[in-house]
Design an enzyme around this catalytic site. Structure first.
Site, short mmCIF file in Angstrom:
data_model
loop_
_atom_site.label_atom_id
_atom_site.label_comp_id
_atom_site.label_asym_id
_atom_site.label_seq_id
_atom_site.Cartn_x
_atom_site.Cartn_y
_atom_site.Cartn_z
N HIS A 1 -12.70 11.09 11.27
CA HIS A 1 -13.13 10.30 10.12
C HIS A 1 -13.28 8.82 10.46
CE1 HIS A 1 -13.38 8.96 5.99
NE2 HIS A 1 -12.35 8.16 6.18
N GLN A 2 -12.29 8.26 11.18
CA GLN A 2 -12.29 6.82 11.45
C GLN A 2 -13.35 6.40 12.46
OE1 GLN A 2 -10.05 4.48 10.21
NE2 GLN A 2 -8.92 5.96 8.98
N ASP A 37 -0.19 5.41 15.78
CA ASP A 37 0.47 4.63 14.73
C ASP A 37 1.78 5.28 14.30
OD1 ASP A 37 -0.58 6.87 13.57
OD2 ASP A 37 -1.73 5.85 12.02
N MET A 65 -6.41 2.53 18.85
CA MET A 65 -6.24 2.48 17.40
C MET A 65 -5.57 3.72 16.80
SD MET A 65 -7.49 -0.45 17.12
CE MET A 65 -7.27 -0.62 15.36
N GLY A 66 -5.49 4.81 17.58
CA GLY A 66 -5.01 6.06 16.98
C GLY A 66 -3.50 6.18 16.90
N LYS A 73 0.88 -1.18 0.00
CA LYS A 73 0.00 0.00 0.00
C LYS A 73 0.90 1.21 0.00
CE LYS A 73 -2.38 1.85 3.64
NZ LYS A 73 -3.51 2.14 4.54
P1 NAD Z 1 -9.19 12.82 11.95
O1 NAD Z 1 -8.19 13.88 11.60
O2 NAD Z 1 -10.43 12.70 11.14
O3 NAD Z 1 -9.62 12.99 13.48
C1 NAD Z 1 -8.65 13.25 14.48
C2 NAD Z 1 -9.18 12.88 15.83
O4 NAD Z 1 -8.16 13.17 16.81
C3 NAD Z 1 -10.40 13.72 16.24
O5 NAD Z 1 -11.20 12.96 17.11
C4 NAD Z 1 -9.74 14.88 16.98
O6 NAD Z 1 -10.62 15.56 17.87
C5 NAD Z 1 -8.65 14.13 17.73
N1 NAD Z 1 -7.57 15.01 18.17
C6 NAD Z 1 -6.88 15.90 17.42
N2 NAD Z 1 -5.96 16.53 18.18
C7 NAD Z 1 -6.09 16.02 19.44
C8 NAD Z 1 -5.44 16.25 20.68
N3 NAD Z 1 -4.45 17.16 20.79
N4 NAD Z 1 -5.81 15.53 21.76
C9 NAD Z 1 -6.81 14.59 21.67
N5 NAD Z 1 -7.46 14.34 20.52
C10 NAD Z 1 -7.11 15.04 19.43
O7 NAD Z 1 -8.37 11.45 11.97
P2 NAD Z 1 -8.88 9.96 11.70
O8 NAD Z 1 -8.77 9.67 10.26
O9 NAD Z 1 -10.15 9.73 12.43
O10 NAD Z 1 -7.69 9.13 12.42
C11 NAD Z 1 -7.55 9.17 13.82
C12 NAD Z 1 -6.19 8.59 14.19
O11 NAD Z 1 -6.15 7.21 13.78
C13 NAD Z 1 -5.00 9.26 13.51
O12 NAD Z 1 -3.98 9.40 14.47
C14 NAD Z 1 -4.58 8.28 12.45
O13 NAD Z 1 -3.22 8.36 12.10
C15 NAD Z 1 -4.90 6.97 13.15
N6 NAD Z 1 -5.08 5.81 12.26
C16 NAD Z 1 -4.62 4.62 12.72
C17 NAD Z 1 -4.76 3.49 11.93
C18 NAD Z 1 -4.29 2.17 12.44
O14 NAD Z 1 -4.27 1.19 11.67
N7 NAD Z 1 -3.95 2.04 13.69
C19 NAD Z 1 -5.36 3.60 10.67
C20 NAD Z 1 -5.85 4.83 10.25
C21 NAD Z 1 -5.71 5.94 11.06
#
Ligand code: NAD
Length: 321
Positions: free
Chosen positions: A137-138, A222, A219-220, A67
């Site tokens: 988004h996720q 990464d 999950m966040g 990917k």
């Molecule tokens: P997004 O940008 O749509 O949303 C970001 C989220 O983080 C929101 O809920 C926002 O309020 C919160 N946030 C932002 N700054 C913050 C802070 N200082 N303190 C606490 N919360 C805060 O992102 P998304 O697409 O929903 O992705 C969320 C996370 O998941 C990202 O970190 C992304 O890299 C990660 N992710 C992980 C995987 C995985 O396989 N583990 C896959 C995709 C995305």
């Protein structure tokens, strides 16, 4: 070569197929039948973009590929999503290109599938309340997938940016479950299962908030430097992950490792639980934590499922190259 567009992916692949693909590939990883290659991620010095690729080979499923994509912060202004990715699959017998598949929707599906696999295998069977930390988004994908694995009766949620909470409130409404926005302390006191899906750089979820028997799917985190839960909470939990090498370096466990609170050997690949080689949760009272770091093999598994579905449904475009 078969092309499955981003739009086609949204029509043909469902959460159940993504769940099965991810569960099977986690199991194959734990058996040593599938492995991820080192991840490349670079700031390219253009458009402030971070670009990279994740690749791997599943010898059991005969899925080989990568990917490729990353993060383009200026995309939103162009009407595009900032995260962009495409999956390329190759024939493992010949090296010939097999398929090109849009990766954006699949990334959300496979990430949600990972947390829901952990909920199926690690959460208490009598879990009734799901706590959502994050509303980006996720989060909606996570919520939908989780509620298909457990009979939750209600959802509680918290987000650093409260104005984003309607996303999970609306999703809960569509699913038909009551939703309440709560403080982090209330969320910890009420939730039997907690999903964290934020881009936070500091722990939001603290050990004192969490009740015995909770399952957390983190999950966040990464990337190095991100953190959603406190290191002492990680140390207090029985730990599982998709891939141990990523968990200790870029996942939620990186901070507890750095602080010397846990060792690599404390973390079990969830595939071992799926395979029946590890019994998973040991008691109703223990806290379990799944560190979902996101591996390339998840993307390849879901993309391969999308190709199969596209061919079955007549939605695949075939080109000679
Ligand atoms: P997004 O940008 O749509 O949303 C970001 C989220 O983080 C929101 O809920 C926002 O309020 C919160 N946030 C932002 N700054 C913050 C802070 N200082 N303190 C606490 N919360 C805060 O992102 P998304 O697409 O929903 O992705 C969320 C996370 O998941 C990202 O970190 C992304 O890299 C990660 N992710 C992980 C995987 C995985 O396989 N583990 C896959 C995709 C995305």
């Amino acid at each position: 070569m078969i092309i499955v567009s981003e739009e086609t992916c949204t029509k043909i692949i469902d959460r159940a197929s993504a769940f099965t693909a991810v569960e099977q590939v986690f199991a194959a990883m734990a058996r040593g039948d599938a492995y991820n290659f080192p991840v490349i991620r670079e700031a390219i010095g253009h458009a402030e973009a971070l670009y990279g690729f994740k690749s791997g080979f599943d010898r059991a499923g005969l899925v080989l590929g990568l990917k490729s994509g990353g993060y383009w912060p200026g995309n939103m202004a162009k009407g595009l999503t900032n995260h962009q990715s495409t999956v390329f699959l190759f024939d493992p017998d010949t090296g010939r290109p097999k398929a090109m598949v849009g990766g954006n929707y699949l990334t959300a599906l496979r990430t949600a599938a990972a947390s829901s696999v952990s909920i199926k295998h690690l959460a208490r069977k009598d879990s009734k309340v799901l706590g959502m930390v994050g509303a980006g988004h996720q989060s909606a994908f996570q919520l939908r997938a989780a509620t298909e694995q457990m009979d939750f009766e209600r959802i509680v949620g918290w987000n650093y940016h409260p104005e984003m909470l309607p996303r999970i409130a609306d999703t809960a409404k569509e699913i038909g479950l009551p939703f309440e926005a709560v403080s982090l302390e209330e969320l910890g006191a009420q939730a039997d299962v907690i999903i964290t899906i934020t881009s936070s750089q500091n722990a939001s979820v603290l050990k004192d908030y969490i009740k015995p028997g909770t399952h957390l799917a983190c999950m966040g985190t990464d990337t190095k430097g991100k953190q959603e839960v406190s290191a002492d909470l990680v140390a207090a939990a029985r730990l599982f992950t998709d891939e141990v090498a990523q968990s200790i370096s870029i996942g939620e466990c990186q901070h507890a490792i750095a602080a010397g609170l846990i060792q690599e050997s404390d973390i079990t690949p969830i595939g071992a639980v799926i395979n029946g080689d590890h019994s998973g949760r040991q008691s109703e009272d223990e806290i379990t934590l799944f560190d979902g770091t996101g591996v390339g093999l998840q993307d390849l598994a879901v993309a391969a499922a999308a190709v199969t579905r596209a061919l079955e449904m007549g939605h695949a475009v075939e080109v000679d190259i």
